[in-house]
Design an enzyme around this catalytic site. Structure first.
Site, short mmCIF file in Angstrom:
data_model
loop_
_atom_site.label_atom_id
_atom_site.label_comp_id
_atom_site.label_asym_id
_atom_site.label_seq_id
_atom_site.Cartn_x
_atom_site.Cartn_y
_atom_site.Cartn_z
N HIS A 102 0.79 -1.22 0.31
CA HIS A 102 0.25 -0.03 -0.25
C HIS A 102 0.96 1.03 0.15
O HIS A 102 2.15 1.37 0.61
CB HIS A 102 -0.90 0.39 1.27
N ASP A 105 2.50 1.47 3.10
CA ASP A 105 3.33 0.43 3.59
C ASP A 105 4.58 1.62 4.03
O ASP A 105 5.80 1.17 3.72
CB ASP A 105 3.67 -0.28 3.53
#
Ligand code: XLS
Ligand code: NI
Ligand code: NI
Length: 443
Positions: A102, A105
């Site tokens: 993501h 992340d």
């Protein structure tokens, strides 16, 4: 290479089923050729950045238990770079061909959109650089449109069009980055696309917004010439009681409604299937029957708990049946098997994370090999095709080609004086056959 908590580990190698080395692959032989392709190209294993690099074991009752030294590495960008250094070492240790992320992340979010995107671009540059010295590729990118408080009332389904615009800008950048890093797919999981209470919700409006959003994503994919698949990941119950992307069948009818069924496929997760009251194999078979199978999020749930525990898989039976459906659907590529799974909060050592992935990869590999063998053996297929053999007759085929109507069938049935007899479904016989094949040592 910078020193990380994974750097001292040797790359896990295939040593065969007799190996007693717990950090070896016993079934996952990446180069073993099955149906004309090496196993690694069938399974396309990926590490999930969020669970393996970000998650620190917090739960509703307690804080982090898993030390991740990159979170002490200085300012947020320095932390993100230290995390990336560790990530690529982990990929190297596991010898996995892919990873998934993501935006949140890999790069620290900031207060403004412009700063958030700036951080993201800095880190995409950094990942691109890492990918030059490591062989791991991107299976898919995605946007985290659920953690920040601005998404508390939804992302594309938010009552505030400014949140919708924020999400559009974010997904645009994530798609650009996925393309730039050579990603094979782009995933949308509708984190907070659902509602807490109907009392304040205009469901028709929200579904229109979600349909428009996905249409814009597909349009943009074509605009930039991104060749990967767009995937939607179904999930019920969590975080809201009423998630719009409940399961495969629900998502597929949503795609049909917005004419996106030829543009978007599905990323199916085992634990999500369980939460929807299905099995993993049911969801895969449903997608396969709709020509909508895209990719898999590999994990397992706890049937005694009602939430997404995201454990590493260990159910050989279910995984083998699932792989039978995967192979029959023509395989996963350009999708793959992403380990959307996390270690338990007491499993706080780097070694625990490696054991987790090794076991998961071995389970999937063994399941895949057995599934290929079951198909090649043909006995299961024969039982199923015998069961439907009646449909091969020209009279039965005429029903399908639309050449028979209800009243014509009535006449046909009366003329032939039909009297259909019950036939055994042979379930126990099939189960016994599969037990022998799945738990056999000869694979
Ligand atoms: C959460 C989802 C998530 C998606 C990617 O339950 O599984 O991890 O895979 O956003
Ligand atoms: Ni997932
Ligand atoms: Ni999940």
């Amino acid at each position: 290479m910078p020193d990380t908590i994974f750097s001292s580990f040797k790359t896990v190698a295939y040593e065969g089923p007799a190996s007693e080395n717990p950090l070896s692959y016993r079934w996952y032989d990446p180069d073993r050729v099955v149906n004309g392709k090496p196993l690694k190209d069938h399974l396309r294993f990926a590490v999930a950045y969020w669970h393996s690099l970000n998650m620190q074991g917090s739960d509703p009752f307690g804080g982090p238990t898993i030390p991740r030294p990159w979170f002490n590495a200085g300012d947020p960008i320095a932390q993100a770079k230290a995390k990336a250094n560790a990530a690529f070492e982990l990929f190297r240790v596991l010898d996995f061909p892919f990873f998934c992320w993501h935006d949140a992340d890999i790069a620290p979010p900031a207060d403004t959109l412009a700063e958030t995107l700036k951080n993201f671009h800095t880190m995409v540059d950094y990942l691109e650089e890492k990918m030059r010295s490591y062989s791991t590729r991107l299976l898919w990118g995605t946007a985290n449109l659920f953690s920040h408080p601005r998404f508390m009332a939804g992302a594309s389904t938010n009552p505030d069009p400014e949140v919708f615009a924020w999400c559009a800008a974010t997904v645009k950048n994530c798609l650009d980055a996925t393309k730039r890093l050579g990603g094979s797919n782009y995933v949308l999981w509708g984190g907070r696309e659902g509602y807490e209470t109907l009392l304040n919700t205009d469901m028709k409006q929200e579904l229109e917004q979600m349909g428009r959003f996905l249409t814009m994503v597909v349009e943009y994919k074509h605009k930039i010439g991104f060749k990967g698949q767009i995937l939607v990941e179904p999930k019920p119950k969590e975080p809201t009681a009423h998630q719009y992307d409940f399961d495969v069948a629900t998502v597929y009818s949503f795609l049909k409604r917005f004419n996106l069924e030829n543009e978007v496929k599905l990323n199916i997760e085992a634990n999500h299937a369980l939460l929807a009251g299905h099995t993993f194999e049911h969801e895969i078979a449903t997608a396969a029957s709709l020509n909508a199978l895209g990719s898999l999020d590999i994990n397992r749930g706890d049937p005694l708990l009602g939430w997404d525990t995201d454990q590493f898989p260990n159910d050989l039976w279910s995984m083998t049946i699932s792989m039978i459906h995967v192979i029959k659907a023509g395989g996963l590529n350009p999708g793959g098997c992403n380990f959307d799974a996390k270690v338990r909060r007491q499993s706080f050592t780097p070694e625990d994370l490696i054991h987790a992935h090794v076991g998961g990869a071995d389970l999937c590999a063994r399941a895949f090999l057995t599934a290929a063998k079951i198909i090649e053996d043909g006995r299961l297929d024969k039982i199923v095709s015998d069961r439907y053999a009646g449909w091969k007759s020209s009279d039965a085929q005429a029903i399908f080609s639309g050449k028979k109507s209800l009243d014509e069938l009535e006449k046909w049935a009366l003329d032939k004086n039909i009297n259909p007899q019950p036939r055994s479904g042979r379930q126990e016989e099939i189960e016994n056959l599969l037990v022998r094949q799945i738990y056999s040592d000869k694979i």
